[in-house]
Scaffold this motif. Sequence first.
Motif, mmCIF file in Angstrom:
data_model
loop_
_atom_site.group_PDB
_atom_site.id
_atom_site.type_symbol
_atom_site.label_atom_id
_atom_site.label_comp_id
_atom_site.label_asym_id
_atom_site.label_seq_id
_atom_site.Cartn_x
_atom_site.Cartn_y
_atom_site.Cartn_z
ATOM 1 N N GLU A 15 0.827 -1.206 0.000
ATOM 2 C CA GLU A 15 0.000 0.000 0.000
ATOM 3 C C GLU A 15 0.862 1.257 0.000
ATOM 4 O O GLU A 15 0.548 2.245 -0.684
ATOM 5 N N LEU A 16 1.947 1.235 0.749
ATOM 6 C CA LEU A 16 2.837 2.391 0.775
ATOM 7 C C LEU A 16 3.460 2.630 -0.603
ATOM 8 O O LEU A 16 3.547 3.774 -1.067
ATOM 9 N N VAL A 17 3.888 1.562 -1.242
ATOM 10 C CA VAL A 17 4.465 1.686 -2.588
ATOM 11 C C VAL A 17 3.422 2.262 -3.544
ATOM 12 O O VAL A 17 3.709 3.167 -4.336
ATOM 13 N N ARG A 18 2.193 1.743 -3.464
ATOM 14 C CA ARG A 18 1.124 2.222 -4.355
ATOM 15 C C ARG A 18 0.841 3.694 -4.110
ATOM 16 O O ARG A 18 0.761 4.499 -5.051
ATOM 17 N N GLN A 19 0.684 4.055 -2.839
ATOM 18 C CA GLN A 19 0.336 5.423 -2.485
ATOM 19 C C GLN A 19 1.419 6.408 -2.907
ATOM 20 O O GLN A 19 1.125 7.451 -3.521
ATOM 21 N N LEU A 20 2.653 6.090 -2.599
ATOM 22 C CA LEU A 20 3.732 7.033 -2.872
ATOM 23 C C LEU A 20 4.078 7.102 -4.357
ATOM 24 O O LEU A 20 4.477 8.154 -4.858
ATOM 25 N N THR A 21 3.899 5.994 -5.055
ATOM 26 C CA THR A 21 4.075 6.026 -6.504
ATOM 27 C C THR A 21 3.035 6.930 -7.137
ATOM 28 O O THR A 21 3.328 7.714 -8.048
ATOM 29 N N ALA A 22 1.798 6.843 -6.626
ATOM 30 C CA ALA A 22 0.732 7.714 -7.118
ATOM 31 C C ALA A 22 1.019 9.177 -6.813
ATOM 32 O O ALA A 22 0.554 10.071 -7.536
ATOM 33 N N GLU A 23 1.809 9.437 -5.757
ATOM 34 C CA GLU A 23 2.179 10.805 -5.406
ATOM 35 C C GLU A 23 3.283 11.342 -6.316
ATOM 36 O O GLU A 23 3.660 12.512 -6.232
ATOM 37 N N GLY A 24 3.835 10.471 -7.161
ATOM 38 C CA GLY A 24 4.865 10.904 -8.093
ATOM 39 C C GLY A 24 6.281 10.571 -7.684
ATOM 40 O O GLY A 24 7.237 10.977 -8.354
ATOM 41 N N TYR A 25 6.441 9.810 -6.589
ATOM 42 C CA TYR A 25 7.776 9.416 -6.165
ATOM 43 C C TYR A 25 8.229 8.155 -6.902
ATOM 44 O O TYR A 25 7.404 7.318 -7.287
ATOM 45 N N ALA A 26 9.533 8.019 -7.073
ATOM 46 C CA ALA A 26 10.111 6.750 -7.509
ATOM 47 C C ALA A 26 10.353 5.935 -6.241
ATOM 48 O O ALA A 26 11.035 6.404 -5.328
ATOM 49 N N VAL A 27 9.789 4.732 -6.153
ATOM 50 C CA VAL A 27 9.771 3.984 -4.894
ATOM 51 C C VAL A 27 10.361 2.592 -5.074
ATOM 52 O O VAL A 27 9.971 1.847 -5.975
ATOM 53 N N ASP A 28 11.320 2.242 -4.213
ATOM 54 C CA ASP A 28 11.834 0.887 -4.096
ATOM 55 C C ASP A 28 11.450 0.361 -2.722
ATOM 56 O O ASP A 28 11.222 1.143 -1.794
ATOM 57 N N SER A 29 11.393 -0.954 -2.575
ATOM 58 C CA SER A 29 10.996 -1.503 -1.277
ATOM 59 C C SER A 29 11.763 -2.774 -0.963
ATOM 60 O O SER A 29 12.255 -3.470 -1.860
ATOM 61 N N ALA A 30 11.861 -3.062 0.330
ATOM 62 C CA ALA A 30 12.500 -4.284 0.823
ATOM 63 C C ALA A 30 11.669 -4.827 1.973
ATOM 64 O O ALA A 30 11.044 -4.063 2.713
ATOM 65 N N ALA A 31 11.673 -6.165 2.128
ATOM 66 C CA ALA A 31 10.851 -6.814 3.141
ATOM 67 C C ALA A 31 11.616 -7.114 4.424
ATOM 68 O O ALA A 31 11.021 -7.544 5.413
ATOM 69 N N ASP A 32 12.918 -6.918 4.440
ATOM 70 C CA ASP A 32 13.693 -7.174 5.659
ATOM 71 C C ASP A 32 14.894 -6.238 5.700
ATOM 72 O O ASP A 32 15.246 -5.581 4.714
ATOM 73 N N GLY A 33 15.521 -6.181 6.870
ATOM 74 C CA GLY A 33 16.613 -5.245 7.060
ATOM 75 C C GLY A 33 17.840 -5.546 6.227
ATOM 76 O O GLY A 33 18.546 -4.622 5.814
ATOM 77 N N ARG A 34 18.099 -6.809 5.967
ATOM 78 C CA ARG A 34 19.283 -7.155 5.171
ATOM 79 C C ARG A 34 19.153 -6.640 3.746
ATOM 80 O O ARG A 34 20.079 -6.024 3.212
ATOM 81 N N ASP A 35 17.989 -6.881 3.126
ATOM 82 C CA ASP A 35 17.778 -6.367 1.773
ATOM 83 C C ASP A 35 17.717 -4.842 1.771
ATOM 84 O O ASP A 35 18.189 -4.191 0.835
ATOM 85 N N GLY A 36 17.132 -4.280 2.834
ATOM 86 C CA GLY A 36 17.076 -2.829 2.928
ATOM 87 C C GLY A 36 18.460 -2.217 2.997
ATOM 88 O O GLY A 36 18.733 -1.188 2.361
ATOM 89 N N LEU A 37 19.360 -2.834 3.763
ATOM 90 C CA LEU A 37 20.733 -2.342 3.876
ATOM 91 C C LEU A 37 21.439 -2.413 2.528
ATOM 92 O O LEU A 37 22.129 -1.468 2.123
ATOM 93 N N PHE A 38 21.254 -3.530 1.832
ATOM 94 C CA PHE A 38 21.876 -3.680 0.515
ATOM 95 C C PHE A 38 21.395 -2.590 -0.437
ATOM 96 O O PHE A 38 22.206 -1.935 -1.112
#
Length: 230
Positions: A15-38
Motif C-alpha cells: 500500500e505504501l508503494v502504491r500510495q507514494l508512486t501515485a504521489e509521483g515518487y520513484a519507490v523501491d521496497s524491501a521486506a527485511d533489514g538485510r535487503d534494505g541495507l543492501f
Amino acid sequence: MRLLIVEDDTALRTELVRQLTAEGYAVDSAADGRDGLFMANEYAYDLAIIDLGLPQIDGISLITQLRKSGRDAPILVLTARDAWQDKVKGLEAGADDYLTKPFHPQELRARIQALLRRAHGAAQNRLEFAPLVIDTDAKTVTLKEQPIELTSYEYNTLLYLALNAGKTLSKTELTEHLYAQDYDRDSNVIEVFIGRLRKKLDPDGSLAPISTLRGLGYRFNLPPSPAQPQ
C-alpha cells in the motif's frame, strides 16, 4: 524524489508503494533489514521509511549502520503506538522523525514533504524564485502569478532541480532520483523534460531558469527570493 521503504508487513508495504508512486515518487521496497541495507548502499535515495520491527536486521541496527556508512538521507521510522522507547532509540540511532501505526496517508505525505524540504534547506512549502513559485504541498507552479500546467514528471524534474539550485546535476543523477529503478538511463527522457520545462517557464528566453553544461548536466539558475527562508 527516490524513496526506499523497508517494511516486512506485505500489505502495508504494498500500500505504501502504491500510495507514494501515485504521489509521483520513484519507490523501491524491501521486506527485511538485510535487503534494505543492501539497497540503501547500492542506490542513492532521497528518503528512507524504515519499520523498526524488521527480520534479518532490525530497524535500529539498520539505521545505525546506514549512518555509520555515511548515508545521510532523511529517515522516517514506523513504530507501534505504545512503543515510545523504540521511538527514542530510533531517533538516537539517527532517524529524523517517526510515525506511529496506524497513520493517515495525508500525515505520511506531510512528514515526507517536510523531511525532504528540510534536507534541502527549505523551511516552508512555498519555494520562491521570483518570478517562479513552487508549492510543494499543492504541487503547483506559478510564473508571474500565473499557473503553469506541468505533467507529474515535468514537475518532479523541476522540483529536484530547484531544491538543488546552483548545483550541477548529471543526467544519471536526475534519472536515479526521479524515475523507477529499471528506467532506461540511456534514453533522452531527461532532455525531453528539460526542453519542455524551458518552453513552459521561459518561452521568450529571457529568464534562463535551467542551464545545460555540456558533458556535465543541468543547473537551476534562479536564486531564492530575498524573503525565502533558508
